[in-house]
Design a protein around this motif. Sequence first.
Motif, PDB file in Angstrom:
ATOM      1  N   HIS A 146       0.797  -1.157   0.004  1.00 12.25           N
ATOM      2  CA  HIS A 146      -0.050   0.001   0.067  1.00 12.25           C
ATOM      3  C   HIS A 146       0.714   1.393   0.020  1.00 12.25           C
ATOM      4  CE1 HIS A 146      -4.331   0.417   0.096  1.00 12.25           C
ATOM      5  NE2 HIS A 146      -4.367   1.191   0.744  1.00 12.25           N
ATOM      6  N   ARG A 147       2.052   1.157   0.978  1.00 12.84           N
ATOM      7  CA  ARG A 147       2.820   2.354   0.630  1.00 12.84           C
ATOM      8  C   ARG A 147       3.406   2.753  -0.780  1.00 12.84           C
ATOM      9  NH1 ARG A 147       5.458   3.825   5.609  1.00 12.84           N
ATOM     10  NH2 ARG A 147       5.455   1.673   6.375  1.00 12.84           N
ATOM     11  N   ILE A 185      -0.097   4.473  -2.899  1.00  7.50           N
ATOM     12  CA  ILE A 185      -0.846   5.606  -2.505  1.00  7.50           C
ATOM     13  C   ILE A 185       0.017   6.554  -2.826  1.00  7.50           C
ATOM     14  CG2 ILE A 185      -1.821   4.551  -0.662  1.00  7.50           C
ATOM     15  CD1 ILE A 185      -0.005   6.027   1.314  1.00  7.50           C
ATOM     16  N   SER A 231      -8.371   9.867   1.414  1.00  5.79           N
ATOM     17  CA  SER A 231      -7.692   8.797   1.533  1.00  5.79           C
ATOM     18  C   SER A 231      -8.852   7.648   1.362  1.00  5.79           C
ATOM     19  CB  SER A 231      -7.107   8.579   2.889  1.00  5.79           C
ATOM     20  OG  SER A 231      -6.188   9.343   3.399  1.00  5.79           O
ATOM     21  N   GLU A 259      -4.038   3.675   4.368  1.00  6.91           N
ATOM     22  CA  GLU A 259      -3.645   5.053   3.559  1.00  6.91           C
ATOM     23  C   GLU A 259      -3.626   6.369   4.545  1.00  6.91           C
ATOM     24  OE1 GLU A 259      -4.637   7.679  -0.253  1.00  6.91           O
ATOM     25  OE2 GLU A 259      -5.557   5.700  -0.250  1.00  6.91           O
ATOM     26  N   LYS A 277      -0.297   8.264   5.605  1.00  8.96           N
ATOM     27  CA  LYS A 277      -0.111   9.964   5.445  1.00  8.96           C
ATOM     28  C   LYS A 277       0.060  10.351   6.858  1.00  8.96           C
ATOM     29  CE  LYS A 277      -2.945  10.070   1.276  1.00  8.96           C
ATOM     30  NZ  LYS A 277      -4.127  10.463   0.496  1.00  8.96           N
TER      31      LYS A 277
END
Length: 491
Positions: A249-250, A253, A260, A265, A269
């Motif tokens: 995911h990192r 995004i 988000s 997510e 952030k």
Amino acid sequence: MIIILTFPLIALFLFHELFWKRRKLPPGPIPLPIVGNLLSLALPKPGYEAFRKWSNEYGPVFTFWLATKPFIIITSFDIMKETFVKDGDTYSDKQLNGDGHGSFYGVLDTNGEMWREHRRFTLTQLRDLGLGKDLMQQKILLEIEELHSFLDEHIGENIDLPKVLDRSVGNIINLTLFNKRFSTKERDEFIYLKTLVDGMFNTVAEFRFFIQHLIPWTSKIIPGPTLHEKTKEWRNLLDEFFKKQIEEHRKEISFDDVESLDYVESFLKEQKRREEDGDKDTFCNQQLMAMCFDLFMAGLMTTTTTLTWGIAYYLHNKDVQQEIKKELDQVIGSSRLISTADKNNLPFLSAFLNETQRCANIIPLNLLHVAKKDTKIGGMEVKKGTGVIAQISTLMFDDKVFPDPQRFNPDRFIENGKLKKVDELIPFSIGKRQCLGESLARMELFSFFANLFNRYEIEAGNGGLPSMDKSNDNFVMPRKFNVVLRKRYEE
């Protein structure tokens, strides 16, 4: 000489155990040395009867001993409200068990600023992701459509419905965390994950490990492997799963986007913002994995347990079935999807959900709170550090509030044809530690029940009606059964 010395020592020990250590606490059952009142929870399991009996004998505030530690039990709604709502900050801490290494992460096993920060953050993110709004409703209804597609292919066959519902609920949680569902192409991934979750839950449900879960130090005196040793591998594998998802995911995004799409997510952030300001601890990777674990475990087990018990009550009560179908035919009258917008027009279905949560009563022993300062409960002095429990299972089986409490009767929530609010129905607990996912769970439960009962005739499959016996386990476990479905409407 030894005998002469032994008798005074025994007398002194008994004086301390039976009187001295209890003298400033509310009355309650006499604790046994070392184990306290714990054995009463197994006679019979899961412990409802012991707390009901003690409440009748000692009143709505009494002392229960978890091994050598006293906990003040509250079984009155008015006193619960006075304690956990009006004086909520005093009881916002809980007894911590940690991860087996003295570390505390997530929201289930943290106190103080860490807990407050992440509870507030999680509630805000769930709201922003559409919790209680049409956005989350649409995600749930899309999942229900997928469920219908699968079930429609197996009309007239024996179906392990709890297993199918498990996947649907898991999809909703994973969508909330990672904006990703477990598609049929990834069936093995969900089964793998569920195997790990079940392994941990089933282990803690064993009485010897249940005791260690409540009282960690007992692992040093109970023979055999410890709870930590038994669950370590499963927990590590779960952490690996979440870590892999998080790292993928990192990379995906955009940190420049304000909006988000999911919880992880939002967390990543916030983590980046905090690290730029020099805070590398509050939103660390270990905290994120712990939050994923907490949200997944709590969301999956409680929702699927309640769904399976609800369907079990439905199958066991033909009169309730007929009343639900009658209401659905009058209000809906087709196989269209039912949303929460229909809820006010389906009071009996809502009453059925209320009664399911009351009777399933899936938390026999509620959260172990700890008083943060000297205070009073019901006029009695309570010292800082004393354990306090809002015993909601006893309240929801209180025959003064719910006459004939063991009988499944949704009509107790109906008055003049409308849904009646009963304050004492608090399946999600009360106070500042109240369930984080209450709004999501309520939306899921209503949507699943409404759409299953509206679209299908549901009959017990091979194996017959599901068991309603709770006395085999220390927790209230999901029901296991097969059903045969037939469509109620021609399309």
